[in-house]
Motif scaffolding. Structure first.
Motif, PDB file in Angstrom:
ATOM      1  N   GLY A   1       0.792  -1.221   0.000  1.00 28.60           N
ATOM      2  CA  GLY A   1       0.000   0.000   0.000  1.00 28.60           C
ATOM      3  C   GLY A   1       0.821   1.266   0.000  1.00 28.60           C
ATOM      4  N   ASN A   2       2.122   1.136   0.026  1.00 30.46           N
ATOM      5  CA  ASN A   2       3.004   2.300   0.005  1.00 30.46           C
ATOM      6  C   ASN A   2       3.452   2.559  -1.436  1.00 30.46           C
ATOM      7  N   PRO A   3       3.085   3.673  -2.052  1.00 29.77           N
ATOM      8  CA  PRO A   3       3.430   3.926  -3.457  1.00 29.77           C
ATOM      9  C   PRO A   3       4.933   3.893  -3.722  1.00 29.77           C
ATOM     10  N   GLU A   4       5.725   4.390  -2.780  1.00 34.34           N
ATOM     11  CA  GLU A   4       7.174   4.412  -2.976  1.00 34.34           C
ATOM     12  C   GLU A   4       7.730   2.998  -3.020  1.00 34.34           C
ATOM     13  N   TYR A   5       7.319   2.137  -2.103  1.00 35.68           N
ATOM     14  CA  TYR A   5       7.811   0.766  -2.063  1.00 35.68           C
ATOM     15  C   TYR A   5       7.329  -0.017  -3.296  1.00 35.68           C
ATOM     16  N   ALA A   6       6.065   0.190  -3.654  1.00 36.36           N
ATOM     17  CA  ALA A   6       5.516  -0.504  -4.826  1.00 36.36           C
ATOM     18  C   ALA A   6       6.270  -0.102  -6.090  1.00 36.36           C
ATOM     19  N   ALA A   7       6.593   1.189  -6.219  1.00 34.58           N
ATOM     20  CA  ALA A   7       7.337   1.657  -7.390  1.00 34.58           C
ATOM     21  C   ALA A   7       8.737   1.045  -7.422  1.00 34.58           C
ATOM     22  N   MET A   8       9.367   0.898  -6.272  1.00 32.37           N
ATOM     23  CA  MET A   8      10.693   0.295  -6.208  1.00 32.37           C
ATOM     24  C   MET A   8      10.648  -1.166  -6.644  1.00 32.37           C
ATOM     25  N   LEU A   9       9.612  -1.882  -6.209  1.00 28.91           N
ATOM     26  CA  LEU A   9       9.475  -3.282  -6.599  1.00 28.91           C
ATOM     27  C   LEU A   9       9.202  -3.426  -8.089  1.00 28.91           C
TER      28      LEU A   9
ATOM     29  N   GLU B   1      16.373  -2.961  -0.526  1.00 27.16           N
ATOM     30  CA  GLU B   1      16.205  -1.534  -0.264  1.00 27.16           C
ATOM     31  C   GLU B   1      14.907  -1.260   0.489  1.00 27.16           C
ATOM     32  N   VAL B   2      13.825  -1.922   0.090  1.00 29.14           N
ATOM     33  CA  VAL B   2      12.550  -1.747   0.782  1.00 29.14           C
ATOM     34  C   VAL B   2      12.659  -2.240   2.226  1.00 29.14           C
ATOM     35  N   GLU B   3      13.359  -3.340   2.428  1.00 20.56           N
ATOM     36  CA  GLU B   3      13.546  -3.864   3.782  1.00 20.56           C
ATOM     37  C   GLU B   3      14.294  -2.869   4.663  1.00 20.56           C
ATOM     38  N   ASN B   4      15.300  -2.220   4.092  1.00 20.14           N
ATOM     39  CA  ASN B   4      16.070  -1.229   4.847  1.00 20.14           C
ATOM     40  C   ASN B   4      15.234  -0.016   5.229  1.00 20.14           C
ATOM     41  N   LEU B   5      14.282   0.334   4.353  1.00 18.93           N
ATOM     42  CA  LEU B   5      13.458   1.515   4.609  1.00 18.93           C
ATOM     43  C   LEU B   5      12.261   1.222   5.506  1.00 18.93           C
ATOM     44  N   SER B   6      11.684   0.040   5.357  1.00 18.09           N
ATOM     45  CA  SER B   6      10.427  -0.267   6.045  1.00 18.09           C
ATOM     46  C   SER B   6      10.611  -1.057   7.333  1.00 18.09           C
ATOM     47  N   PHE B   7      11.720  -1.779   7.441  1.00 18.13           N
ATOM     48  CA  PHE B   7      11.971  -2.689   8.568  1.00 18.13           C
ATOM     49  C   PHE B   7      10.934  -3.805   8.637  1.00 18.13           C
ATOM     50  N   ARG B   8      10.218  -4.013   7.525  1.00 17.27           N
ATOM     51  CA  ARG B   8       9.267  -5.111   7.426  1.00 17.27           C
ATOM     52  C   ARG B   8       9.961  -6.283   6.746  1.00 17.27           C
ATOM     53  N   THR B   9      10.834  -6.946   7.494  1.00 15.87           N
ATOM     54  CA  THR B   9      11.699  -7.972   6.902  1.00 15.87           C
ATOM     55  C   THR B   9      10.909  -9.154   6.362  1.00 15.87           C
ATOM     56  N   PHE B  10      10.043  -9.732   7.187  1.00 16.56           N
ATOM     57  CA  PHE B  10       9.317 -10.922   6.749  1.00 16.56           C
ATOM     58  C   PHE B  10       8.398 -10.607   5.574  1.00 16.56           C
ATOM     59  N   GLU B  11       7.671  -9.509   5.668  1.00 15.13           N
ATOM     60  CA  GLU B  11       6.711  -9.172   4.612  1.00 15.13           C
ATOM     61  C   GLU B  11       7.391  -8.971   3.257  1.00 15.13           C
ATOM     62  N   ILE B  12       8.489  -8.210   3.233  1.00 13.38           N
ATOM     63  CA  ILE B  12       9.090  -7.896   1.938  1.00 13.38           C
ATOM     64  C   ILE B  12       9.791  -9.108   1.335  1.00 13.38           C
ATOM     65  N   TYR B  13      10.391  -9.946   2.187  1.00 15.38           N
ATOM     66  CA  TYR B  13      11.027 -11.149   1.637  1.00 15.38           C
ATOM     67  C   TYR B  13       9.988 -12.179   1.204  1.00 15.38           C
ATOM     68  N   LEU B  14       8.844 -12.175   1.852  1.00 18.60           N
ATOM     69  CA  LEU B  14       7.753 -13.031   1.400  1.00 18.60           C
ATOM     70  C   LEU B  14       7.268 -12.578   0.027  1.00 18.60           C
TER      71      LEU B  14
END
Length: 235
Positions: free
Chosen positions: A11-19, A190-203
């Protein structure tokens, strides 16, 4: 921050754009290195079957090198080694035009060419020698027989390992992370470093790699089926 929340990433536009950018670069690397690998594989195959005495040993040495040196080491050699030895003007141009992506394509393409060439060679060797004799008995020249009789059968026989190695090439595109190419794994990190949502982003990264790998396998299975007249007729 606590609990499992995929929406915090998706739901974060910045993270979605990075992915999305990471996916784009991943496919640029995959398609570019695949085309380079297949082109070189065909050239290596022609050199191996040529009457030149040095052809077969030269190709064998090429294949041996790329199959026995880790792909990661080859990428590092290209980017951290060969790149630094290039003329300043060329190095500057590459640095301003996504050098990391370019060297990822070169390194992966050169490495994968060794596997593709062996797949094609195995496919050709699986064709019965009687096919060439029959084609020549029907009036085909050697070149014509190779083009219309031997090669179609050889490529069809080589499709399963080619598809498997294509999937491996797609997954190996993640190794470009080590040289800084902004592909999907780099974006996930990069998203993991910014969000600290490790499990979610690696999933999310895992699901994306699984989805695209299965998609490549499905396309390969479809091509294999269409290339086999008997299977196509049954379908």
């Amino acid at each position: 921050m606590s609990g499992f929340d995929l929406s915090a990433i998706l739901g974060n536009p910045e993270y979605a754009a990075m992915l999305l950018h990471g996916i784009e670069i991943t496919f640029v690397i995959f398609i570019g290195s695949w085309l380079l690998a297949m082109t070189l594989a065909i050239l290596l195959l022609g050199l191996r079957f040529s009457p030149l005495r040095f052809g077969n040993p030269l190709v064998a040495a090429y294949v041996s090198y790329h199959r026995n040196v880790p792909t990661l080491v080859q990428l590092m050699l290209w980017y951290f080694g060969i790149f630094t030895l290039m003329p300043e003007g060329l190095a500057s141009w590459l640095a301003n035009h996504n050098a990391e992506t370019i060297f990822a394509i070169i390194g992966l393409g050169l490495c994968q060419a060794a596997y593709f060439s062996e797949d094609l060679r195995s496919g050709l060797r699986s064709v019965s020698p009687g096919q060439m004799e029959a084609a020549q008995a029907l009036g085909h020249s050697y070149v014509s027989a190779m083009r219309f009789v031997i090669m179609p059968q050889g490529i069809r026989n080589a499709l399963p390992p080619l598809v498997n190695h294509s999937v491996s090439l797609f997954k190996n595109s993640s190794l470009a992370l080590i040289i800084g190419a902004p592909e999907l794994t780099h974006a996930v990190k990069e998203v993991e470093n910014l969000s600290f949502r490790t499990f979610e982003i690696y999933l999310i990264g895992t699901v994306l790699y699984l989805f695209f790998s299965l998609l490549i396998m499905m396309v390969g299975a479809y091509i294999s089926m269409r290339a086999d007249p008997a299977r196509a007729a049954r379908a």
